[in-house]
Design a protein around this motif. Sequence first.
Motif, PDB file in Angstrom:
ATOM      1  N   VAL A 110     -35.309 -21.628 -25.452  1.00 41.49           N
ATOM      2  CA  VAL A 110     -34.457 -21.554 -24.246  1.00 41.49           C
ATOM      3  C   VAL A 110     -33.189 -20.488 -24.693  1.00 41.49           C
ATOM      4  O   VAL A 110     -33.269 -19.583 -23.754  1.00 41.49           O
ATOM      5  N   ARG A 111     -32.801 -20.279 -25.728  1.00 42.85           N
ATOM      6  CA  ARG A 111     -31.864 -19.127 -26.307  1.00 42.85           C
ATOM      7  C   ARG A 111     -32.874 -17.723 -26.386  1.00 42.85           C
ATOM      8  O   ARG A 111     -32.421 -16.759 -26.066  1.00 42.85           O
ATOM      9  N   GLN A 112     -33.947 -18.000 -26.868  1.00 42.72           N
ATOM     10  CA  GLN A 112     -34.677 -16.908 -26.900  1.00 42.72           C
ATOM     11  C   GLN A 112     -35.283 -15.964 -25.860  1.00 42.72           C
ATOM     12  O   GLN A 112     -35.413 -15.060 -25.605  1.00 42.72           O
ATOM     13  N   TYR A 113     -36.005 -16.998 -25.075  1.00 39.29           N
ATOM     14  CA  TYR A 113     -36.822 -16.552 -23.788  1.00 39.29           C
ATOM     15  C   TYR A 113     -35.971 -16.626 -22.581  1.00 39.29           C
ATOM     16  O   TYR A 113     -35.705 -17.737 -22.056  1.00 39.29           O
ATOM     17  N   ARG A 114     -35.405 -15.570 -22.337  1.00 40.28           N
ATOM     18  CA  ARG A 114     -34.318 -15.307 -21.212  1.00 40.28           C
ATOM     19  C   ARG A 114     -35.073 -15.052 -19.814  1.00 40.28           C
ATOM     20  O   ARG A 114     -35.643 -13.889 -19.787  1.00 40.28           O
ATOM     21  N   TYR A 115     -34.608 -15.588 -18.640  1.00 42.84           N
ATOM     22  CA  TYR A 115     -35.060 -15.275 -17.412  1.00 42.84           C
ATOM     23  C   TYR A 115     -33.844 -14.465 -16.662  1.00 42.84           C
ATOM     24  O   TYR A 115     -32.742 -14.335 -17.553  1.00 42.84           O
ATOM     25  N   HIS A 116     -33.960 -13.989 -15.458  1.00 43.18           N
ATOM     26  CA  HIS A 116     -32.820 -13.243 -14.990  1.00 43.18           C
ATOM     27  C   HIS A 116     -31.509 -14.499 -14.976  1.00 43.18           C
ATOM     28  O   HIS A 116     -31.862 -15.438 -14.781  1.00 43.18           O
ATOM     29  N   ARG A 117     -30.537 -13.926 -14.835  1.00 44.13           N
ATOM     30  CA  ARG A 117     -29.306 -14.851 -15.028  1.00 44.13           C
ATOM     31  C   ARG A 117     -29.323 -15.546 -13.918  1.00 44.13           C
ATOM     32  O   ARG A 117     -28.789 -16.885 -13.893  1.00 44.13           O
ATOM     33  N   THR A 118     -29.600 -15.200 -12.605  1.00 44.70           N
ATOM     34  CA  THR A 118     -29.385 -15.990 -11.505  1.00 44.70           C
ATOM     35  C   THR A 118     -30.660 -16.822 -11.314  1.00 44.70           C
ATOM     36  O   THR A 118     -32.049 -16.485 -11.118  1.00 44.70           O
ATOM     37  N   VAL A 119     -30.404 -18.320 -11.097  1.00 40.90           N
ATOM     38  CA  VAL A 119     -31.355 -19.256 -11.097  1.00 40.90           C
ATOM     39  C   VAL A 119     -31.428 -19.766  -9.725  1.00 40.90           C
ATOM     40  O   VAL A 119     -30.033 -20.310  -9.222  1.00 40.90           O
ATOM     41  N   PHE A 120     -32.172 -19.888  -8.869  1.00 45.46           N
ATOM     42  CA  PHE A 120     -32.269 -20.494  -7.696  1.00 45.46           C
ATOM     43  C   PHE A 120     -32.596 -22.163  -7.724  1.00 45.46           C
ATOM     44  O   PHE A 120     -33.617 -22.249  -8.267  1.00 45.46           O
ATOM     45  N   ILE A 121     -31.628 -22.944  -7.208  1.00 41.95           N
ATOM     46  CA  ILE A 121     -31.893 -24.207  -7.074  1.00 41.95           C
ATOM     47  C   ILE A 121     -32.127 -24.980  -5.883  1.00 41.95           C
ATOM     48  O   ILE A 121     -31.307 -24.549  -4.897  1.00 41.95           O
ATOM     49  N   ALA A 122     -32.734 -25.629  -5.548  1.00 43.39           N
ATOM     50  CA  ALA A 122     -33.352 -26.307  -4.351  1.00 43.39           C
ATOM     51  C   ALA A 122     -32.297 -27.802  -4.277  1.00 43.39           C
ATOM     52  O   ALA A 122     -32.863 -28.627  -5.320  1.00 43.39           O
ATOM     53  N   PRO A 123     -31.432 -27.977  -3.497  1.00 45.14           N
ATOM     54  CA  PRO A 123     -30.653 -29.070  -3.692  1.00 45.14           C
ATOM     55  C   PRO A 123     -31.481 -30.367  -2.815  1.00 45.14           C
ATOM     56  O   PRO A 123     -32.654 -29.929  -2.211  1.00 45.14           O
ATOM     57  N   PRO A 124     -30.972 -31.470  -3.140  1.00 47.82           N
ATOM     58  CA  PRO A 124     -31.789 -32.847  -2.759  1.00 47.82           C
ATOM     59  C   PRO A 124     -31.805 -32.546  -1.148  1.00 47.82           C
ATOM     60  O   PRO A 124     -30.799 -32.331  -0.909  1.00 47.82           O
ATOM     61  N   TRP A 125     -32.946 -33.092  -0.450  1.00 48.96           N
ATOM     62  CA  TRP A 125     -33.121 -32.782   0.773  1.00 48.96           C
ATOM     63  C   TRP A 125     -33.797 -34.192   1.228  1.00 48.96           C
ATOM     64  O   TRP A 125     -35.095 -33.965   1.365  1.00 48.96           O
ATOM     65  N   PRO A 126     -32.956 -35.082   1.741  1.00 49.93           N
ATOM     66  CA  PRO A 126     -33.857 -36.617   2.055  1.00 49.93           C
ATOM     67  C   PRO A 126     -34.819 -36.284   3.412  1.00 49.93           C
ATOM     68  O   PRO A 126     -35.703 -37.155   3.468  1.00 49.93           O
ATOM     69  N   GLU A 127     -34.364 -35.634   4.096  1.00 53.38           N
ATOM     70  CA  GLU A 127     -35.139 -35.550   5.436  1.00 53.38           C
ATOM     71  C   GLU A 127     -36.723 -34.835   5.157  1.00 53.38           C
ATOM     72  O   GLU A 127     -37.354 -35.247   5.950  1.00 53.38           O
ATOM     73  N   ILE A 128     -36.782 -34.130   4.145  1.00 51.97           N
ATOM     74  CA  ILE A 128     -38.330 -33.696   3.851  1.00 51.97           C
ATOM     75  C   ILE A 128     -38.830 -34.143   2.823  1.00 51.97           C
ATOM     76  O   ILE A 128     -40.115 -33.988   2.315  1.00 51.97           O
ATOM     77  N   TYR A 129     -38.116 -35.217   2.102  1.00 54.97           N
ATOM     78  CA  TYR A 129     -38.824 -35.904   0.584  1.00 54.97           C
ATOM     79  C   TYR A 129     -39.747 -36.735   1.069  1.00 54.97           C
ATOM     80  O   TYR A 129     -39.529 -37.494   1.972  1.00 54.97           O
ATOM     81  N   SER A 130     -40.632 -36.745  -0.115  1.00 55.97           N
ATOM     82  CA  SER A 130     -41.914 -37.700   0.164  1.00 55.97           C
ATOM     83  C   SER A 130     -42.670 -37.827  -1.282  1.00 55.97           C
ATOM     84  O   SER A 130     -42.475 -36.959  -1.896  1.00 55.97           O
ATOM     85  N   THR A 131     -43.324 -38.838  -1.392  1.00 51.67           N
ATOM     86  CA  THR A 131     -44.109 -38.947  -2.515  1.00 51.67           C
ATOM     87  C   THR A 131     -45.667 -38.678  -2.344  1.00 51.67           C
ATOM     88  O   THR A 131     -45.899 -38.478  -1.089  1.00 51.67           O
ATOM     89  N   ASP A 132     -46.231 -38.568  -3.515  1.00 52.19           N
ATOM     90  CA  ASP A 132     -47.649 -38.397  -3.359  1.00 52.19           C
ATOM     91  C   ASP A 132     -48.287 -38.804  -4.645  1.00 52.19           C
ATOM     92  O   ASP A 132     -47.701 -39.543  -5.356  1.00 52.19           O
TER      93      ASP A 132
END
Length: 205
Positions: free
Chosen positions: A111-133
Motif C-alpha cells: 500500500v505504501r509502495q503502489y500509489r494511486y491518485h491521491r483523490t479516491v472516490f467513495i460511494a456512501p451507504p445507500w439503503p434505497e438501492i441496496y440489495s443482495t445477490d
Amino acid sequence: MTAKSPNLFVVTGGPGAGKTALVEALAAHGFSVVPEAGRQIIREQKSASGTATHDGDRLAYRHLMFERELESYEKMTSAAGPVFFDRGLPDLIGYSRLIGATIPAWLYQAVRQYRYHRTVFIAPPWPEIYSTDGERKQDFTEAAATHDAMCIAYKESGYRLCRLPLSTVADRVRFVLERTQAGGTFVAQSGNTPGSIPKTSGPSV
C-alpha cells in the motif's frame, strides 16, 4: 521505491452503493477500467469448488484479491489517460479489519509502495438501492461497516476521500469527470480501449 500513478483512480465503498455501476458507465464512455477482483474470484472459486471466498477461507480470499489487485495495478500503469479501479490495494486493509485478521507487513508495504491518485472516490451507504445477490450476501449493516472501514483505511494510507453524491449514475459520471479532467488534461478514449481489463457480468450496483 514508490510507484506513483496519478492517472489511476480508485472507486471504493461498501457493497451495494453503486460503485460498480459507476465504473461500468465510465467504461461505456471510453475510459480504461478495472473491475472488482473480489466478485471475479468468488465466481472462479465457485466454479472450481474452491473455498477462498468471503464466506469460506477468508485469508486465502484476501491473498487472491491482493495478487489480482497488484497484477491489475502493474498492468495499468502504462495506460493512456485515467484508469478507474473498482477497489484498490488499501481496501484489503479495511477488509482485514472487518474479518478480524492481522494486517500483514507485506500488505502495508504494498500500500505504501503502489500509489494511486491521491483523490479516491467513495460511494456512501445507500439503503434505497441496496440489495443482495448470489455473490453479495452481506446485510446493509455490514455494508455500512465496510464503507466505514474503507474510509479509515484510505485516510490512514494518505489518500483524500471524495464522497460520491446519492444521485443517478449519469450524475456520478459527471461528478467524477469534473474532478479528473481538470484543464482538459484527461480525455476519454473513443471506440474500444485495448488497455482496459474486460468487465465481468453481474449486477450493476
